[in-house]
Design a protein around this motif. Sequence first.
Motif, PDB file in Angstrom:
ATOM      1  N   GLY A  40       0.840  -1.204   0.000  1.00 37.95           N
ATOM      2  CA  GLY A  40       0.000   0.000   0.000  1.00 37.95           C
ATOM      3  C   GLY A  40       0.864   1.239   0.000  1.00 37.95           C
ATOM      4  O   GLY A  40       0.694   2.105  -0.830  1.00 37.95           O
ATOM      5  N   ASP A  41       1.865   1.276   0.894  1.00 36.39           N
ATOM      6  CA  ASP A  41       2.731   2.464   0.969  1.00 36.39           C
ATOM      7  C   ASP A  41       4.139   2.171   0.469  1.00 36.39           C
ATOM      8  O   ASP A  41       4.741   2.982  -0.226  1.00 36.39           O
ATOM      9  N   ASN A  42       4.647   0.985   0.829  1.00 36.83           N
ATOM     10  CA  ASN A  42       6.043   0.695   0.497  1.00 36.83           C
ATOM     11  C   ASN A  42       6.155  -0.354  -0.589  1.00 36.83           C
ATOM     12  O   ASN A  42       5.341  -1.277  -0.674  1.00 36.83           O
ATOM     13  N   VAL A  43       7.209  -0.194  -1.371  1.00 38.45           N
ATOM     14  CA  VAL A  43       7.499  -1.202  -2.381  1.00 38.45           C
ATOM     15  C   VAL A  43       8.196  -2.372  -1.700  1.00 38.45           C
ATOM     16  O   VAL A  43       9.194  -2.192  -1.001  1.00 38.45           O
ATOM     17  N   LEU A  44       7.612  -3.579  -1.864  1.00 38.42           N
ATOM     18  CA  LEU A  44       8.191  -4.748  -1.220  1.00 38.42           C
ATOM     19  C   LEU A  44       9.108  -5.511  -2.162  1.00 38.42           C
ATOM     20  O   LEU A  44      10.042  -6.170  -1.727  1.00 38.42           O
ATOM     21  N   GLY A  45       8.811  -5.414  -3.434  1.00 43.00           N
ATOM     22  CA  GLY A  45       9.646  -6.139  -4.395  1.00 43.00           C
ATOM     23  C   GLY A  45       9.203  -5.840  -5.801  1.00 43.00           C
ATOM     24  O   GLY A  45       8.136  -5.262  -6.020  1.00 43.00           O
ATOM     25  N   ALA A  46      10.058  -6.233  -6.753  1.00 41.63           N
ATOM     26  CA  ALA A  46       9.716  -5.975  -8.147  1.00 41.63           C
ATOM     27  C   ALA A  46      10.310  -7.055  -9.017  1.00 41.63           C
ATOM     28  O   ALA A  46      11.267  -7.725  -8.613  1.00 41.63           O
ATOM     29  N   LYS A  47       9.722  -7.204 -10.184  1.00 43.85           N
ATOM     30  CA  LYS A  47      10.201  -8.255 -11.093  1.00 43.85           C
ATOM     31  C   LYS A  47      10.114  -7.782 -12.532  1.00 43.85           C
ATOM     32  O   LYS A  47       9.230  -6.981 -12.870  1.00 43.85           O
ATOM     33  N   ASN A  48      11.004  -8.255 -13.332  1.00 46.05           N
ATOM     34  CA  ASN A  48      10.966  -7.989 -14.785  1.00 46.05           C
ATOM     35  C   ASN A  48      10.898  -6.500 -15.122  1.00 46.05           C
ATOM     36  O   ASN A  48      10.202  -6.098 -16.037  1.00 46.05           O
ATOM     37  N   MET A  49      11.583  -5.716 -14.336  1.00 41.19           N
ATOM     38  CA  MET A  49      11.510  -4.271 -14.591  1.00 41.19           C
ATOM     39  C   MET A  49      12.436  -3.834 -15.703  1.00 41.19           C
ATOM     40  O   MET A  49      12.333  -2.716 -16.191  1.00 41.19           O
ATOM     41  N   GLY A  50      13.369  -4.666 -16.063  1.00 42.55           N
ATOM     42  CA  GLY A  50      14.289  -4.302 -17.138  1.00 42.55           C
ATOM     43  C   GLY A  50      15.266  -3.222 -16.733  1.00 42.55           C
ATOM     44  O   GLY A  50      15.752  -2.473 -17.583  1.00 42.55           O
ATOM     45  N   LEU A  51      15.556  -3.115 -15.429  1.00 42.14           N
ATOM     46  CA  LEU A  51      16.533  -2.116 -14.991  1.00 42.14           C
ATOM     47  C   LEU A  51      17.942  -2.670 -15.207  1.00 42.14           C
ATOM     48  O   LEU A  51      18.163  -3.864 -15.048  1.00 42.14           O
ATOM     49  N   PRO A  52      18.899  -1.805 -15.536  1.00 42.77           N
ATOM     50  CA  PRO A  52      20.286  -2.267 -15.690  1.00 42.77           C
ATOM     51  C   PRO A  52      20.787  -2.814 -14.365  1.00 42.77           C
ATOM     52  O   PRO A  52      20.408  -2.305 -13.306  1.00 42.77           O
ATOM     53  N   PRO A  53      21.631  -3.848 -14.392  1.00 42.02           N
ATOM     54  CA  PRO A  53      22.006  -4.569 -13.167  1.00 42.02           C
ATOM     55  C   PRO A  53      22.731  -3.713 -12.119  1.00 42.02           C
ATOM     56  O   PRO A  53      22.505  -3.887 -10.935  1.00 42.02           O
ATOM     57  N   HIS A  54      23.611  -2.776 -12.551  1.00 41.59           N
ATOM     58  CA  HIS A  54      24.395  -2.047 -11.540  1.00 41.59           C
ATOM     59  C   HIS A  54      23.917  -0.617 -11.361  1.00 41.59           C
ATOM     60  O   HIS A  54      24.710   0.288 -11.143  1.00 41.59           O
ATOM     61  N   LEU A  55      22.603  -0.432 -11.458  1.00 46.95           N
ATOM     62  CA  LEU A  55      22.061   0.916 -11.298  1.00 46.95           C
ATOM     63  C   LEU A  55      22.185   1.334  -9.832  1.00 46.95           C
ATOM     64  O   LEU A  55      21.885   0.534  -8.942  1.00 46.95           O
ATOM     65  N   ALA A  99      19.611   4.885  -5.585  1.00 46.55           N
ATOM     66  CA  ALA A  99      18.735   6.056  -5.680  1.00 46.55           C
ATOM     67  C   ALA A  99      18.027   6.086  -7.031  1.00 46.55           C
ATOM     68  O   ALA A  99      16.817   6.308  -7.120  1.00 46.55           O
ATOM     69  N   ASP A 100      18.805   5.813  -8.081  1.00 45.15           N
ATOM     70  CA  ASP A 100      18.223   5.814  -9.433  1.00 45.15           C
ATOM     71  C   ASP A 100      17.172   4.738  -9.565  1.00 45.15           C
ATOM     72  O   ASP A 100      16.107   4.943 -10.138  1.00 45.15           O
ATOM     73  N   SER A 101      17.504   3.597  -9.014  1.00 46.66           N
ATOM     74  CA  SER A 101      16.600   2.476  -9.153  1.00 46.66           C
ATOM     75  C   SER A 101      15.278   2.779  -8.442  1.00 46.66           C
ATOM     76  O   SER A 101      14.200   2.482  -8.946  1.00 46.66           O
ATOM     77  N   VAL A 102      15.336   3.440  -7.285  1.00 46.34           N
ATOM     78  CA  VAL A 102      14.111   3.820  -6.569  1.00 46.34           C
ATOM     79  C   VAL A 102      13.293   4.803  -7.412  1.00 46.34           C
ATOM     80  O   VAL A 102      12.076   4.688  -7.550  1.00 46.34           O
ATOM     81  N   ARG A 103      14.012   5.770  -8.005  1.00 42.13           N
ATOM     82  CA  ARG A 103      13.337   6.776  -8.811  1.00 42.13           C
ATOM     83  C   ARG A 103      12.622   6.122 -10.020  1.00 42.13           C
ATOM     84  O   ARG A 103      11.461   6.383 -10.300  1.00 42.13           O
ATOM     85  N   ARG A 104      13.368   5.225 -10.672  1.00 39.56           N
ATOM     86  CA  ARG A 104      12.788   4.546 -11.833  1.00 39.56           C
ATOM     87  C   ARG A 104      11.567   3.723 -11.420  1.00 39.56           C
ATOM     88  O   ARG A 104      10.563   3.668 -12.124  1.00 39.56           O
ATOM     89  N   MET A 105      11.693   3.096 -10.265  1.00 39.45           N
ATOM     90  CA  MET A 105      10.616   2.241  -9.785  1.00 39.45           C
ATOM     91  C   MET A 105       9.362   3.071  -9.523  1.00 39.45           C
ATOM     92  O   MET A 105       8.248   2.658  -9.854  1.00 39.45           O
ATOM     93  N   LYS A 106       9.562   4.249  -8.926  1.00 38.15           N
ATOM     94  CA  LYS A 106       8.418   5.118  -8.626  1.00 38.15           C
ATOM     95  C   LYS A 106       7.710   5.536  -9.904  1.00 38.15           C
ATOM     96  O   LYS A 106       6.481   5.495 -10.002  1.00 38.15           O
ATOM     97  N   ALA A 107       8.527   5.913 -10.881  1.00 37.89           N
ATOM     98  CA  ALA A 107       7.963   6.344 -12.162  1.00 37.89           C
ATOM     99  C   ALA A 107       7.177   5.191 -12.783  1.00 37.89           C
ATOM    100  O   ALA A 107       6.059   5.365 -13.287  1.00 37.89           O
ATOM    101  N   GLU A 108       7.758   4.015 -12.696  1.00 39.07           N
ATOM    102  CA  GLU A 108       7.126   2.834 -13.273  1.00 39.07           C
ATOM    103  C   GLU A 108       5.797   2.547 -12.563  1.00 39.07           C
ATOM    104  O   GLU A 108       4.792   2.221 -13.188  1.00 39.07           O
ATOM    105  N   LEU A 109       5.812   2.722 -11.250  1.00 39.64           N
ATOM    106  CA  LEU A 109       4.616   2.455 -10.455  1.00 39.64           C
ATOM    107  C   LEU A 109       3.475   3.384 -10.876  1.00 39.64           C
ATOM    108  O   LEU A 109       2.320   2.960 -10.998  1.00 39.64           O
ATOM    109  N   THR A 110       3.814   4.646 -11.103  1.00 42.52           N
ATOM    110  CA  THR A 110       2.784   5.596 -11.543  1.00 42.52           C
ATOM    111  C   THR A 110       2.167   5.129 -12.861  1.00 42.52           C
ATOM    112  O   THR A 110       0.948   5.167 -13.045  1.00 42.52           O
ATOM    113  N   LEU A 111       3.033   4.679 -13.768  1.00 41.49           N
ATOM    114  CA  LEU A 111       2.535   4.191 -15.052  1.00 41.49           C
ATOM    115  C   LEU A 111       1.629   2.983 -14.868  1.00 41.49           C
ATOM    116  O   LEU A 111       0.564   2.877 -15.472  1.00 41.49           O
TER     117      LEU A 111
END
Length: 401
Positions: A85-100, A103-115
């Motif tokens: 509900g409030d916190n991201v617990l996990g993610a899968k198949n996001m296609g993020l680069p492995p060594h991101l 901070a970037d990965s959190v930002r990308r995840m948030k953007a993805e979540l909005t979408l």
Amino acid sequence: MLPIYNQKSRIKLVVAALALLIAAATLVYTNVLVRRVSEREQQQIRLYARAQAFIINTEVNSNTNFVFEEIINANTTIPIILTDGDNVLGAKNMGLPPHLPAADSVRRMKAELTLMKQEHAPIVVTLGAGYKNYIYYRDSQLLRQLRTYPLVQLGVVAALALLAYFAFSYSRRAEQNRVWVGLAKETAHQLGTPLSSLVGWQEYLRASDRFREEPIVEELGKDIRRLEIITERFSNIGSNPVLNDENLLLTTRNAIAYLESRVSKKVKFSIETDLPTDTPARLNVPLFDWVIENICKNAVDAMQGRGSITLHLRRVRVRRSWLTRRATGPQLAIDITDTGSGIAKNKLESVFLPGFTTKKRGWGLGLALARRIIQNYHGGKLFIKWSELGRGTTFRLVLNQ
Ligand SMILES: Nc1ncnc2c1ncn2[C@@H]1O[C@H](COP(=O)(O)OP(=O)(O)OP(=O)(O)O)[C@@H](O)[C@H]1O
Ligand SMILES: [Mg+2]
């Protein structure tokens, strides 16, 4: 009118209709595919959610292992974010680069979540003790590509078709040019021989005592002059005609005077202008005369030999090229107005097509030739400015100064 123009526009219509049909069928078909894949993905997500709930609510045993391996890990395509509900617990198949960086990965995840929130409602996983988790998901890459692919494909095909069309019409125009020029050159060439022999005969008659005083010699002279004009016209059209600074008013007057003597006396010609009498224009006189003759002869035909033809010489607004925004230079116009039958609205462009005629003994070449002379050889324009059935017509001829 030659049936070829009817036929051509019908063929164009059929081709356009076919192309539209194919495009529509492609879009409908891929839409069906997209819907099916999408349904399947949603099913997969629901199964995934149930499996998650099952795993969390069940003690670890061989069954949970199976569920974990076969269902949860089996999803390697649909991007998923699990939240409480409030916190991201996990993610899968996001296609993020492995060594991101984190901070970037959190930002990308948030953007993805909005979408994801915009795309699908989340699947609620009810856990024990009233806890709830939410699985947000998006369409897989495959599904997204499937959606856009037909559009890209149709775009590429349309661009290719357009290119082919332009290439084809360019080569057709080049071919038409060669035919016009070649035929004109040949005609001028062939007229040359009998013409010089006629000039010889005229000299002979003039020198002989028997014929010197006969009117036949003068008449022969007129016909020779006429043939010379025709030859000059054809040889100009068949070569690169030279444009000179000519006195526009004078040249127009001469052309009209020549015509006036050869058409019915019931046709009144007049020339009006506010331009200074010495206004020059870039002209090739034999070709210009030919244009005026073609337009005025049509006018005489349209008035059935009775009425008035008015030529108005004026300066027109300087136009800018839409491409370079450069002024094309000062321009002059001749408006040729007759009091004839007028031309129907839907024929205003067709009259310029070679072969278009409404006359029993017409070739339908007069206006096609006139337009060619003005546009291709003088860099000007020829079009119908006004026409009303039963009242008359105004042709506008635009020339460069
Ligand atoms: N001033 C006009 N008023 C009414 N109709 C016109 C006028 N000028 C041209 N037209 C129409 O345009 C058609 C095409 O004209 P165009 O001069 O190209 O060929 P044509 O006069 O029929 O034959 P030709 O090759 O002998 O000139 C004419 O048949 C006529 O129907
Ligand atoms: Mg004509």
